[in-house]
Design a protein around this motif. Structure first.
Motif, short mmCIF file in Angstrom:
data_model
loop_
_atom_site.label_atom_id
_atom_site.label_comp_id
_atom_site.label_asym_id
_atom_site.label_seq_id
_atom_site.Cartn_x
_atom_site.Cartn_y
_atom_site.Cartn_z
N PRO A 283 0.82 -1.21 0.00
CA PRO A 283 0.00 0.00 0.00
C PRO A 283 0.86 1.26 0.00
O PRO A 283 1.86 1.35 0.72
N VAL A 284 0.45 2.23 -0.80
CA VAL A 284 1.17 3.50 -0.85
C VAL A 284 1.11 4.20 0.51
O VAL A 284 2.05 4.89 0.91
N SER A 285 0.03 3.98 1.25
CA SER A 285 -0.14 4.65 2.53
C SER A 285 0.88 4.21 3.57
O SER A 285 1.09 4.91 4.57
N GLU A 286 1.52 3.06 3.37
CA GLU A 286 2.57 2.63 4.31
C GLU A 286 3.87 3.40 4.10
O GLU A 286 4.69 3.50 5.02
N GLU A 287 4.04 3.96 2.90
CA GLU A 287 5.28 4.68 2.61
C GLU A 287 5.10 6.19 2.55
O GLU A 287 6.01 6.93 2.93
N TYR A 288 3.94 6.64 2.08
CA TYR A 288 3.72 8.07 1.92
C TYR A 288 2.28 8.43 2.35
O TYR A 288 1.34 7.66 2.14
N VAL A 289 2.16 9.61 2.93
CA VAL A 289 0.85 10.16 3.27
C VAL A 289 0.88 11.65 2.95
O VAL A 289 1.88 12.33 3.18
N GLY A 290 -0.21 12.14 2.34
CA GLY A 290 -0.25 13.53 1.90
C GLY A 290 -0.83 14.46 2.94
O GLY A 290 -1.69 14.08 3.75
N LEU A 291 -0.35 15.71 2.92
CA LEU A 291 -0.87 16.78 3.77
C LEU A 291 -1.58 17.77 2.85
O LEU A 291 -0.95 18.38 1.98
N TYR A 292 -2.90 17.96 3.08
CA TYR A 292 -3.73 18.74 2.17
C TYR A 292 -4.24 19.99 2.88
O TYR A 292 -4.80 19.93 3.97
N ASP A 293 -4.02 21.12 2.24
CA ASP A 293 -4.52 22.39 2.77
C ASP A 293 -5.79 22.74 2.01
O ASP A 293 -5.81 23.61 1.12
N TRP A 294 -6.88 22.08 2.37
CA TRP A 294 -8.14 22.26 1.68
C TRP A 294 -9.24 22.56 2.68
O TRP A 294 -9.04 22.57 3.88
N ASN A 295 -10.43 22.82 2.12
CA ASN A 295 -11.60 23.08 2.95
C ASN A 295 -12.45 21.82 3.00
O ASN A 295 -13.19 21.51 2.06
N ASP A 296 -12.30 21.09 4.08
CA ASP A 296 -13.06 19.86 4.25
C ASP A 296 -14.34 20.18 5.03
O ASP A 296 -14.42 19.96 6.24
N GLY A 297 -15.33 20.72 4.35
CA GLY A 297 -16.55 21.11 5.05
C GLY A 297 -17.66 21.43 4.08
O GLY A 297 -17.63 21.07 2.90
N ARG A 298 -18.66 22.14 4.59
CA ARG A 298 -19.82 22.46 3.77
C ARG A 298 -20.39 23.81 4.18
O ARG A 298 -20.12 24.33 5.27
N VAL A 299 -21.23 24.35 3.28
CA VAL A 299 -21.90 25.62 3.50
C VAL A 299 -23.40 25.35 3.58
O VAL A 299 -23.98 24.80 2.64
N ASN A 300 -24.02 25.71 4.70
CA ASN A 300 -25.45 25.53 4.90
C ASN A 300 -26.15 26.89 4.90
O ASN A 300 -25.61 27.88 5.42
N GLU A 301 -27.36 26.92 4.35
CA GLU A 301 -28.11 28.15 4.27
C GLU A 301 -29.60 27.85 4.40
O GLU A 301 -30.07 26.81 3.90
N GLN A 302 -30.34 28.73 5.08
CA GLN A 302 -31.78 28.53 5.21
C GLN A 302 -32.46 29.88 5.44
O GLN A 302 -31.85 30.83 5.89
N PHE A 303 -33.78 29.89 5.12
CA PHE A 303 -34.58 31.10 5.30
C PHE A 303 -35.97 30.66 5.73
O PHE A 303 -36.59 29.82 5.06
N ASN A 304 -36.45 31.19 6.85
CA ASN A 304 -37.76 30.81 7.36
C ASN A 304 -38.52 32.03 7.86
O ASN A 304 -37.93 33.04 8.24
N THR A 305 -39.84 31.92 7.86
CA THR A 305 -40.73 32.97 8.36
C THR A 305 -41.89 32.32 9.09
O THR A 305 -42.43 31.31 8.63
N ASN A 306 -42.28 32.89 10.22
CA ASN A 306 -43.42 32.41 10.99
C ASN A 306 -44.46 33.53 11.11
O ASN A 306 -44.12 34.68 11.44
N PHE A 307 -45.72 33.19 10.83
CA PHE A 307 -46.83 34.12 10.96
C PHE A 307 -47.74 33.62 12.09
O PHE A 307 -48.13 32.45 12.09
N GLN A 308 -48.08 34.49 13.02
CA GLN A 308 -48.91 34.09 14.14
C GLN A 308 -50.03 35.10 14.34
O GLN A 308 -49.81 36.31 14.39
N LEU A 309 -51.27 34.56 14.46
CA LEU A 309 -52.45 35.36 14.75
C LEU A 309 -52.89 35.03 16.17
O LEU A 309 -53.26 33.90 16.47
N ASP A 310 -52.86 36.02 17.03
CA ASP A 310 -53.20 35.84 18.45
C ASP A 310 -54.54 36.53 18.71
O ASP A 310 -54.62 37.76 18.74
N THR A 311 -55.59 35.73 18.89
CA THR A 311 -56.94 36.25 19.12
C THR A 311 -57.34 35.98 20.56
O THR A 311 -57.32 34.83 21.01
N GLN A 312 -57.75 37.02 21.28
CA GLN A 312 -58.14 36.90 22.68
C GLN A 312 -59.58 37.40 22.85
O GLN A 312 -59.93 38.50 22.41
#
Length: 462
Positions: free
Chosen positions: A203-232
Protein backbone atom coordinates in the motif's frame (compact mmCIF):
# COMPACT_ATOMS: atom_id res chain seq x y z
CA UNK A 1 -44.85 61.90 12.57
CA UNK A 2 -48.35 63.35 11.96
CA UNK A 3 -48.52 64.26 15.65
CA UNK A 4 -47.72 60.69 16.78
CA UNK A 5 -44.59 59.33 18.40
CA UNK A 6 -42.08 57.48 16.25
CA UNK A 7 -39.23 55.75 18.09
CA UNK A 8 -36.06 54.65 16.29
CA UNK A 9 -33.14 53.02 18.07
CA UNK A 10 -29.88 51.44 16.94
CA UNK A 11 -27.78 49.19 19.17
CA UNK A 12 -24.88 46.79 18.83
CA UNK A 13 -22.70 44.44 20.77
CA UNK A 14 -19.56 42.36 20.74
CA UNK A 15 -18.66 39.32 22.79
CA UNK A 16 -16.26 36.41 23.12
CA UNK A 17 -17.39 32.93 24.16
CA UNK A 18 -14.76 30.54 25.53
CA UNK A 19 -15.19 26.78 25.77
CA UNK A 20 -12.72 24.69 27.73
CA UNK A 21 -11.71 21.24 26.45
CA UNK A 22 -13.34 18.28 28.17
CA UNK A 23 -11.46 15.67 30.21
CA UNK A 24 -11.31 13.13 27.38
CA UNK A 25 -9.59 15.79 25.26
CA UNK A 26 -7.09 16.65 27.99
CA UNK A 27 -6.40 13.11 29.21
CA UNK A 28 -6.95 10.63 26.37
CA UNK A 29 -6.21 6.92 26.70
CA UNK A 30 -2.88 5.56 25.55
CA UNK A 31 -2.72 4.54 21.91
CA UNK A 32 -1.64 0.98 21.12
CA UNK A 33 -0.21 0.28 17.68
CA UNK A 34 0.04 -3.46 16.97
CA UNK A 35 2.11 -4.45 13.92
CA UNK A 36 2.13 -8.07 12.80
CA UNK A 37 5.68 -9.22 12.04
CA UNK A 38 4.96 -12.92 11.52
CA UNK A 39 1.74 -14.76 10.89
CA UNK A 40 2.57 -18.44 10.32
CA UNK A 41 -0.23 -21.01 10.16
CA UNK A 42 0.61 -24.72 10.18
CA UNK A 43 -2.02 -26.65 8.26
CA UNK A 44 -1.07 -30.02 9.84
CA UNK A 45 -1.00 -29.01 13.48
CA UNK A 46 -2.46 -25.50 13.68
CA UNK A 47 -2.79 -25.45 17.47
CA UNK A 48 0.69 -26.79 18.22
CA UNK A 49 2.93 -25.35 15.47
CA UNK A 50 1.32 -22.05 14.35
CA UNK A 51 2.96 -18.81 15.46
CA UNK A 52 2.12 -15.11 15.41
CA UNK A 53 4.57 -12.39 16.38
CA UNK A 54 3.45 -8.81 17.02
CA UNK A 55 5.38 -5.73 18.01
CA UNK A 56 3.40 -3.13 19.97
CA UNK A 57 4.09 0.58 20.25
CA UNK A 58 2.45 2.43 23.13
CA UNK A 59 2.15 6.15 22.55
CA UNK A 60 0.92 9.06 24.62
CA UNK A 61 -1.34 10.99 22.26
CA UNK A 62 -2.07 13.87 24.64
CA UNK A 63 -2.00 17.22 22.85
CA UNK A 64 -0.17 19.50 25.26
CA UNK A 65 -0.73 22.45 22.91
CA UNK A 66 -4.53 22.19 23.09
CA UNK A 67 -6.12 25.56 23.86
CA UNK A 68 -9.64 26.71 24.76
CA UNK A 69 -11.93 27.36 21.80
CA UNK A 70 -12.92 31.02 21.45
CA UNK A 71 -15.83 32.28 19.41
CA UNK A 72 -16.01 35.99 18.49
CA UNK A 73 -19.43 37.47 17.75
CA UNK A 74 -20.75 40.94 16.97
CA UNK A 75 -24.19 42.18 16.04
CA UNK A 76 -26.06 45.39 15.20
CA UNK A 77 -29.79 45.92 15.70
CA UNK A 78 -32.36 48.47 14.58
CA UNK A 79 -35.81 49.03 16.16
CA UNK A 80 -38.74 51.11 14.92
CA UNK A 81 -41.93 51.63 16.97
CA UNK A 82 -45.01 53.50 15.80
CA UNK A 83 -48.55 53.45 17.26
CA UNK A 84 -48.10 50.12 19.01
CA UNK A 85 -46.44 48.50 15.99
CA UNK A 86 -42.83 47.45 16.28
CA UNK A 87 -40.26 46.23 13.76
CA UNK A 88 -36.79 45.02 14.73
CA UNK A 89 -34.00 43.76 12.45
CA UNK A 90 -30.72 42.27 13.68
CA UNK A 91 -27.60 41.34 11.73
CA UNK A 92 -24.98 39.17 13.40
CA UNK A 93 -21.67 37.57 12.52
CA UNK A 94 -19.63 35.09 14.51
CA UNK A 95 -16.31 33.46 13.75
CA UNK A 96 -14.59 30.51 15.40
CA UNK A 97 -11.17 29.34 14.20
CA UNK A 98 -10.00 27.28 17.17
CA UNK A 99 -12.82 24.77 17.50
CA UNK A 100 -12.08 21.26 18.70
CA UNK A 101 -11.54 18.56 16.11
CA UNK A 102 -10.17 15.04 16.21
CA UNK A 103 -7.38 15.16 13.62
CA UNK A 104 -5.17 12.45 12.16
CA UNK A 105 -1.41 12.46 12.74
CA UNK A 106 1.15 10.07 11.27
CA UNK A 107 4.59 8.81 12.21
CA UNK A 108 6.94 6.02 10.95
CA UNK A 109 7.24 2.79 12.94
CA UNK A 110 9.98 0.18 12.50
CA UNK A 111 9.29 -3.56 12.45
CA UNK A 112 10.63 -6.83 11.08
CA UNK A 113 8.80 -8.54 8.27
CA UNK A 114 9.48 -12.26 8.60
CA UNK A 115 9.29 -14.50 5.54
CA UNK A 116 6.92 -17.25 6.68
CA UNK A 117 7.33 -19.05 3.35
CA UNK A 118 10.88 -20.02 4.46
CA UNK A 119 9.54 -22.19 7.30
CA UNK A 120 10.06 -25.95 6.70
CA UNK A 121 6.83 -27.40 8.02
CA UNK A 122 8.05 -31.04 7.72
CA UNK A 123 10.91 -30.50 10.14
CA UNK A 124 9.01 -28.69 12.87
CA UNK A 125 8.88 -30.11 16.38
CA UNK A 126 6.98 -27.09 17.67
CA UNK A 127 6.35 -23.44 16.69
CA UNK A 128 9.12 -22.11 14.43
CA UNK A 129 11.88 -20.11 16.16
CA UNK A 130 12.19 -16.49 15.08
CA UNK A 131 15.96 -16.83 14.91
CA UNK A 132 15.60 -19.37 12.08
CA UNK A 133 13.31 -17.25 9.92
CA UNK A 134 14.79 -14.62 7.55
CA UNK A 135 13.36 -11.12 7.84
CA UNK A 136 13.55 -7.66 6.36
CA UNK A 137 13.72 -4.45 8.37
CA UNK A 138 10.78 -2.28 7.40
CA UNK A 139 9.26 1.08 8.22
CA UNK A 140 5.59 1.93 7.81
CA UNK A 141 3.51 5.00 8.44
CA UNK A 142 0.67 4.63 10.85
CA UNK A 143 -1.75 7.22 12.16
CA UNK A 144 -3.50 8.04 15.38
CA UNK A 145 -6.31 10.43 16.25
CA UNK A 146 -5.59 13.42 18.46
CA UNK A 147 -7.75 16.30 19.69
CA UNK A 148 -6.63 19.62 18.26
CA UNK A 149 -7.82 23.18 17.60
CA UNK A 150 -8.60 22.56 13.96
CA UNK A 151 -12.25 23.50 13.27
CA UNK A 152 -13.57 26.73 11.81
CA UNK A 153 -17.19 27.88 12.03
CA UNK A 154 -18.32 31.09 10.34
CA UNK A 155 -21.94 32.12 10.84
CA UNK A 156 -23.88 35.14 9.74
CA UNK A 157 -27.54 35.94 9.51
CA UNK A 158 -30.43 38.38 9.69
CA UNK A 159 -33.23 38.05 12.24
CA UNK A 160 -36.40 40.10 12.06
CA UNK A 161 -39.69 40.46 13.94
CA UNK A 162 -42.81 42.56 13.42
CA UNK A 163 -45.47 42.90 16.11
CA UNK A 164 -48.68 44.75 15.35
CA UNK A 165 -51.04 46.42 17.74
CA UNK A 166 -54.17 44.43 18.51
CA UNK A 167 -56.86 44.95 15.87
CA UNK A 168 -59.90 45.80 17.97
CA UNK A 169 -62.50 44.63 15.43
CA UNK A 170 -60.88 41.19 15.24
CA UNK A 171 -59.32 41.21 18.72
CA UNK A 172 -56.25 39.87 16.99
CA UNK A 173 -52.59 40.80 17.02
CA UNK A 174 -50.23 39.77 14.22
CA UNK A 175 -46.67 38.64 14.86
CA UNK A 176 -44.27 37.95 11.99
CA UNK A 177 -40.74 36.76 12.64
CA UNK A 178 -38.08 34.92 10.72
CA UNK A 179 -34.42 34.61 9.95
CA UNK A 180 -31.87 33.97 7.26
CA UNK A 181 -28.78 32.00 8.25
CA UNK A 182 -25.58 31.08 6.44
CA UNK A 183 -23.09 28.78 8.18
CA UNK A 184 -19.70 27.52 7.04
CA UNK A 185 -18.28 24.44 8.78
CA UNK A 186 -14.74 23.51 7.79
CA UNK A 187 -11.20 22.98 9.06
CA UNK A 188 -8.74 25.69 10.03
CA UNK A 189 -5.51 23.73 9.56
CA UNK A 190 -4.09 21.31 6.94
CA UNK A 191 -5.14 17.66 7.16
CA UNK A 192 -3.35 14.36 6.59
CA UNK A 193 -5.13 11.96 4.25
CA UNK A 194 -4.20 8.48 3.02
CA UNK A 195 -4.92 6.77 -0.29
CA UNK A 196 -5.97 3.19 -0.97
CA UNK A 197 -3.72 2.51 -3.98
CA UNK A 198 -1.24 -0.39 -4.02
CA UNK A 199 2.07 -0.39 -5.89
CA UNK A 200 4.40 -3.42 -6.03
CA UNK A 201 2.16 -5.35 -3.62
CA UNK A 202 2.52 -2.69 -0.92
CA UNK A 203 0.00 0.00 0.00
CA UNK A 204 1.17 3.50 -0.85
CA UNK A 205 -0.14 4.65 2.53
CA UNK A 206 2.57 2.63 4.31
CA UNK A 207 5.28 4.68 2.61
CA UNK A 208 3.72 8.07 1.92
CA UNK A 209 0.85 10.16 3.27
CA UNK A 210 -0.25 13.53 1.90
CA UNK A 211 -0.87 16.78 3.77
CA UNK A 212 -3.73 18.74 2.17
CA UNK A 213 -4.52 22.39 2.77
CA UNK A 214 -8.14 22.26 1.68
CA UNK A 215 -11.60 23.08 2.95
CA UNK A 216 -13.06 19.86 4.25
CA UNK A 217 -16.55 21.11 5.05
CA UNK A 218 -19.82 22.46 3.77
CA UNK A 219 -21.90 25.62 3.50
CA UNK A 220 -25.45 25.53 4.90
CA UNK A 221 -28.11 28.15 4.27
CA UNK A 222 -31.78 28.53 5.21
CA UNK A 223 -34.58 31.10 5.30
CA UNK A 224 -37.76 30.81 7.36
CA UNK A 225 -40.73 32.97 8.36
CA UNK A 226 -43.42 32.41 10.99
CA UNK A 227 -46.83 34.12 10.96
CA UNK A 228 -48.91 34.09 14.14
CA UNK A 229 -52.45 35.36 14.75
CA UNK A 230 -53.20 35.84 18.45
CA UNK A 231 -56.94 36.25 19.12
CA UNK A 232 -58.14 36.90 22.68
CA UNK A 233 -61.78 36.91 23.81
CA UNK A 234 -61.52 37.54 27.56
CA UNK A 235 -65.29 37.59 28.28
CA UNK A 236 -65.46 33.97 27.14
CA UNK A 237 -62.10 33.03 28.57
CA UNK A 238 -60.80 31.95 25.14
CA UNK A 239 -57.50 32.49 23.39
CA UNK A 240 -56.86 31.23 19.86
CA UNK A 241 -53.36 31.17 18.37
CA UNK A 242 -53.03 30.28 14.71
CA UNK A 243 -49.50 29.96 13.38
CA UNK A 244 -48.17 29.42 9.89
CA UNK A 245 -44.60 28.16 9.77
CA UNK A 246 -42.83 28.65 6.44
CA UNK A 247 -39.42 27.18 5.72
CA UNK A 248 -38.75 28.79 2.38
CA UNK A 249 -35.63 26.79 1.59
CA UNK A 250 -32.79 24.77 3.16
CA UNK A 251 -29.62 24.31 1.14
CA UNK A 252 -26.22 22.71 1.61
CA UNK A 253 -23.10 22.64 -0.55
CA UNK A 254 -19.85 20.74 -0.14
CA UNK A 255 -16.87 23.09 -0.33
CA UNK A 256 -14.47 22.63 -3.20
CA UNK A 257 -11.33 20.61 -2.50
CA UNK A 258 -7.96 20.92 -4.15
CA UNK A 259 -6.85 17.30 -4.38
CA UNK A 260 -3.14 18.14 -4.75
CA UNK A 261 -1.23 17.90 -1.45
CA UNK A 262 0.97 20.77 -0.34
CA UNK A 263 3.49 18.32 1.13
CA UNK A 264 3.91 14.64 1.96
CA UNK A 265 5.48 12.56 4.72
CA UNK A 266 7.90 9.73 3.94
CA UNK A 267 8.15 6.59 6.07
CA UNK A 268 11.94 6.50 5.63
CA UNK A 269 12.56 9.42 8.02
CA UNK A 270 9.13 10.80 9.02
CA UNK A 271 9.88 14.23 7.54
CA UNK A 272 7.64 16.44 5.41
CA UNK A 273 8.69 17.28 1.84
CA UNK A 274 7.07 19.79 -0.57
CA UNK A 275 4.89 18.20 -3.23
CA UNK A 276 6.31 19.32 -6.59
CA UNK A 277 5.91 18.49 -10.26
CA UNK A 278 8.60 15.84 -9.84
CA UNK A 279 6.52 14.31 -7.06
CA UNK A 280 3.48 14.17 -9.31
CA UNK A 281 5.54 12.17 -11.84
CA UNK A 282 6.80 9.67 -9.25
CA UNK A 283 5.33 6.13 -9.69
CA UNK A 284 4.06 6.13 -6.07
CA UNK A 285 3.69 9.78 -5.12
CA UNK A 286 1.45 10.43 -8.10
CA UNK A 287 -1.35 8.54 -6.34
CA UNK A 288 -1.47 11.16 -3.61
CA UNK A 289 -3.39 13.45 -6.00
CA UNK A 290 -7.10 13.01 -5.26
CA UNK A 291 -9.83 13.60 -7.83
CA UNK A 292 -13.52 14.19 -7.15
CA UNK A 293 -16.68 14.14 -9.22
CA UNK A 294 -18.02 17.61 -10.01
CA UNK A 295 -21.49 16.51 -8.85
CA UNK A 296 -20.11 16.38 -5.30
CA UNK A 297 -19.97 20.18 -5.22
CA UNK A 298 -23.47 20.85 -6.55
CA UNK A 299 -25.74 22.82 -4.28
CA UNK A 300 -28.57 20.73 -2.83
CA UNK A 301 -31.74 22.68 -2.04
CA UNK A 302 -34.91 21.55 -0.28
CA UNK A 303 -37.81 23.80 -1.37
CA UNK A 304 -40.64 25.39 0.58
CA UNK A 305 -42.40 23.64 3.44
CA UNK A 306 -45.47 25.21 5.10
CA UNK A 307 -47.25 24.05 8.27
CA UNK A 308 -50.43 25.43 9.86
CA UNK A 309 -50.88 24.93 13.62
CA UNK A 310 -53.67 25.79 16.04
CA UNK A 311 -53.73 26.33 19.79
CA UNK A 312 -56.93 26.94 21.75
CA UNK A 313 -56.88 27.91 25.43
CA UNK A 314 -59.94 27.94 27.72
CA UNK A 315 -59.96 29.59 31.16
CA UNK A 316 -62.04 27.71 33.72
CA UNK A 317 -62.60 29.55 36.93
CA UNK A 318 -59.85 31.62 38.47
CA UNK A 319 -57.00 29.12 38.73
CA UNK A 320 -57.44 26.65 35.86
CA UNK A 321 -56.51 27.04 32.22
CA UNK A 322 -56.64 24.20 29.68
CA UNK A 323 -55.10 24.23 26.20
CA UNK A 324 -55.50 22.15 23.07
CA UNK A 325 -52.71 21.89 20.50
CA UNK A 326 -53.41 20.78 16.94
CA UNK A 327 -50.19 20.84 14.91
CA UNK A 328 -49.96 20.49 11.15
CA UNK A 329 -53.69 20.81 10.50
CA UNK A 330 -52.65 21.80 7.00
CA UNK A 331 -49.30 21.48 5.32
CA UNK A 332 -47.73 22.18 1.96
CA UNK A 333 -44.83 19.89 1.11
CA UNK A 334 -44.22 19.81 -2.64
CA UNK A 335 -42.10 17.11 -4.18
CA UNK A 336 -38.71 18.03 -5.60
CA UNK A 337 -35.83 16.53 -7.52
CA UNK A 338 -32.31 16.04 -6.21
CA UNK A 339 -29.52 14.30 -8.12
CA UNK A 340 -32.05 13.21 -10.72
CA UNK A 341 -34.31 11.51 -8.14
CA UNK A 342 -37.86 12.60 -7.32
CA UNK A 343 -38.28 13.03 -3.57
CA UNK A 344 -41.82 13.02 -2.21
CA UNK A 345 -42.50 14.58 1.18
CA UNK A 346 -46.18 13.69 1.26
CA UNK A 347 -48.42 10.75 0.38
CA UNK A 348 -49.56 10.30 -3.21
CA UNK A 349 -53.26 11.24 -3.25
CA UNK A 350 -56.04 9.81 -5.41
CA UNK A 351 -59.56 11.07 -6.13
CA UNK A 352 -61.30 8.98 -3.45
CA UNK A 353 -62.92 11.35 -0.95
CA UNK A 354 -63.08 10.59 2.77
CA UNK A 355 -66.49 10.73 4.42
CA UNK A 356 -65.00 12.81 7.20
CA UNK A 357 -65.09 15.77 4.83
CA UNK A 358 -68.89 15.62 4.90
CA UNK A 359 -68.75 15.72 8.69
CA UNK A 360 -66.51 18.77 8.92
CA UNK A 361 -66.11 20.69 5.66
CA UNK A 362 -63.24 23.12 5.79
CA UNK A 363 -61.78 21.52 8.92
CA UNK A 364 -59.91 18.77 7.13
CA UNK A 365 -58.67 18.67 3.57
CA UNK A 366 -57.69 15.05 3.02
CA UNK A 367 -58.07 12.24 0.54
CA UNK A 368 -57.51 8.53 0.74
CA UNK A 369 -53.89 7.57 0.07
CA UNK A 370 -52.75 4.62 -1.96
CA UNK A 371 -52.97 1.25 -0.24
CA UNK A 372 -49.37 0.97 0.86
CA UNK A 373 -50.21 -0.11 4.40
CA UNK A 374 -48.76 3.05 5.92
CA UNK A 375 -51.77 5.40 5.93
CA UNK A 376 -54.99 5.55 7.94
CA UNK A 377 -58.14 4.27 6.31
CA UNK A 378 -61.21 6.45 5.96
CA UNK A 379 -62.91 4.69 8.87
CA UNK A 380 -59.91 5.12 11.13
CA UNK A 381 -59.69 8.82 10.31
CA UNK A 382 -63.45 9.31 10.89
CA UNK A 383 -63.24 7.55 14.25
CA UNK A 384 -60.25 9.65 15.25
CA UNK A 385 -62.11 12.85 14.37
CA UNK A 386 -65.19 11.85 16.38
CA UNK A 387 -62.95 11.11 19.37
CA UNK A 388 -61.34 14.53 18.89
CA UNK A 389 -64.73 16.25 19.11
CA UNK A 390 -66.37 14.17 21.85
CA UNK A 391 -63.47 13.47 24.19
CA UNK A 392 -60.98 16.30 23.69
CA UNK A 393 -63.20 19.34 23.16
CA UNK A 394 -66.43 18.34 24.91
CA UNK A 395 -65.13 16.36 27.89
CA UNK A 396 -61.50 17.43 28.09
CA UNK A 397 -62.00 21.17 27.92
CA UNK A 398 -65.41 21.12 29.66
CA UNK A 399 -66.81 23.92 27.53
CA UNK A 400 -70.24 24.99 28.70
CA UNK A 401 -73.22 25.28 26.35
CA UNK A 402 -73.63 28.93 27.25
CA UNK A 403 -70.14 29.78 26.08
CA UNK A 404 -70.67 27.83 22.88
CA UNK A 405 -73.99 29.58 22.22
CA UNK A 406 -72.33 32.96 22.43
CA UNK A 407 -69.33 31.80 20.48
CA UNK A 408 -71.54 30.43 17.69
CA UNK A 409 -73.22 33.77 17.03
CA UNK A 410 -69.91 35.69 17.09
CA UNK A 411 -67.73 33.27 15.15
CA UNK A 412 -66.93 36.01 12.63
CA UNK A 413 -64.44 37.40 15.15
CA UNK A 414 -62.19 34.36 14.85
CA UNK A 415 -59.07 34.61 12.70
CA UNK A 416 -59.78 31.66 10.42
CA UNK A 417 -62.75 29.77 8.94
CA UNK A 418 -61.45 26.60 10.49
CA UNK A 419 -62.32 27.88 13.98
CA UNK A 420 -65.87 28.58 12.86
CA UNK A 421 -66.35 25.00 11.71
CA UNK A 422 -65.10 23.69 15.04
CA UNK A 423 -67.54 25.95 16.90
CA UNK A 424 -70.53 24.80 14.83
CA UNK A 425 -69.71 21.16 15.53
CA UNK A 426 -69.29 21.79 19.25
CA UNK A 427 -72.47 23.84 19.50
CA UNK A 428 -74.69 21.26 17.85
CA UNK A 429 -73.05 18.47 19.83
CA UNK A 430 -73.78 20.35 23.06
CA UNK A 431 -77.49 20.52 22.11
CA UNK A 432 -77.70 16.72 22.23
CA UNK A 433 -77.34 16.04 18.52
CA UNK A 434 -75.09 13.16 17.61
CA UNK A 435 -72.91 13.54 14.54
CA UNK A 436 -73.63 11.05 11.78
CA UNK A 437 -71.93 10.61 8.46
CA UNK A 438 -73.83 11.99 5.49
CA UNK A 439 -74.19 9.47 2.65
CA UNK A 440 -71.57 10.21 0.06
CA UNK A 441 -72.92 12.58 -2.57
CA UNK A 442 -75.69 14.02 -0.35
CA UNK A 443 -74.75 17.67 -0.63
CA UNK A 444 -76.63 20.91 -0.13
CA UNK A 445 -77.77 23.20 -2.89
CA UNK A 446 -75.25 24.01 -5.57
CA UNK A 447 -72.86 26.71 -4.54
CA UNK A 448 -73.95 26.67 -0.89
CA UNK A 449 -71.41 26.08 1.86
CA UNK A 450 -71.93 22.58 3.34
CA UNK A 451 -72.43 22.56 7.12
CA UNK A 452 -71.76 19.57 9.36
CA UNK A 453 -74.55 16.98 9.28
CA UNK A 454 -76.20 15.90 12.55
CA UNK A 455 -79.08 13.53 13.23
CA UNK A 456 -81.55 13.88 16.07
CA UNK A 457 -83.25 11.09 17.99
CA UNK A 458 -86.03 10.90 15.41
CA UNK A 459 -83.62 10.10 12.63
CA UNK A 460 -84.04 13.35 10.73
CA UNK A 461 -80.96 14.97 9.25
CA UNK A 462 -80.23 18.57 10.15
Amino acid sequence: VAGKDLHISISGGYGVTTKMPTLDYLYPDLWYNDIVQLNYYDVNKPLEYSRVNIITYIEDITNYDLKPARNHKWEVRGDISFEGNRLSVTYFHENLTSGFRTSSFYAPFSYRKYDHSAVDASGLQGPPALEDIPYTDMKALNGYRQSANGSRIDKQGIEFQFTSQRISALRTAVVINGAWFRSVYTNSRPMFETVADVVDNRPVSEEYVGLYDWNDGRVNEQFNTNFQLDTQIPEWGLIFSTSVQCMWFVSTRVMWKNGVPVSYMAASDGKLYPYSEESAADPKLQFLIKTYNDDLYKKQTIPTAVYVNLKATKTIGKWLRLSLFANRILDYLPSYKMNGLLIRRNVHLTDVQLTVLDLAPGLLEAQRAETDGLDLSAGELDAGFEFFVDEIFMKGLLISCGDLHALRHRAHLLPANICGDIIRILYLSCQGLKPRRRPYGAHSAAGAHRLPVFQNSGGAYL
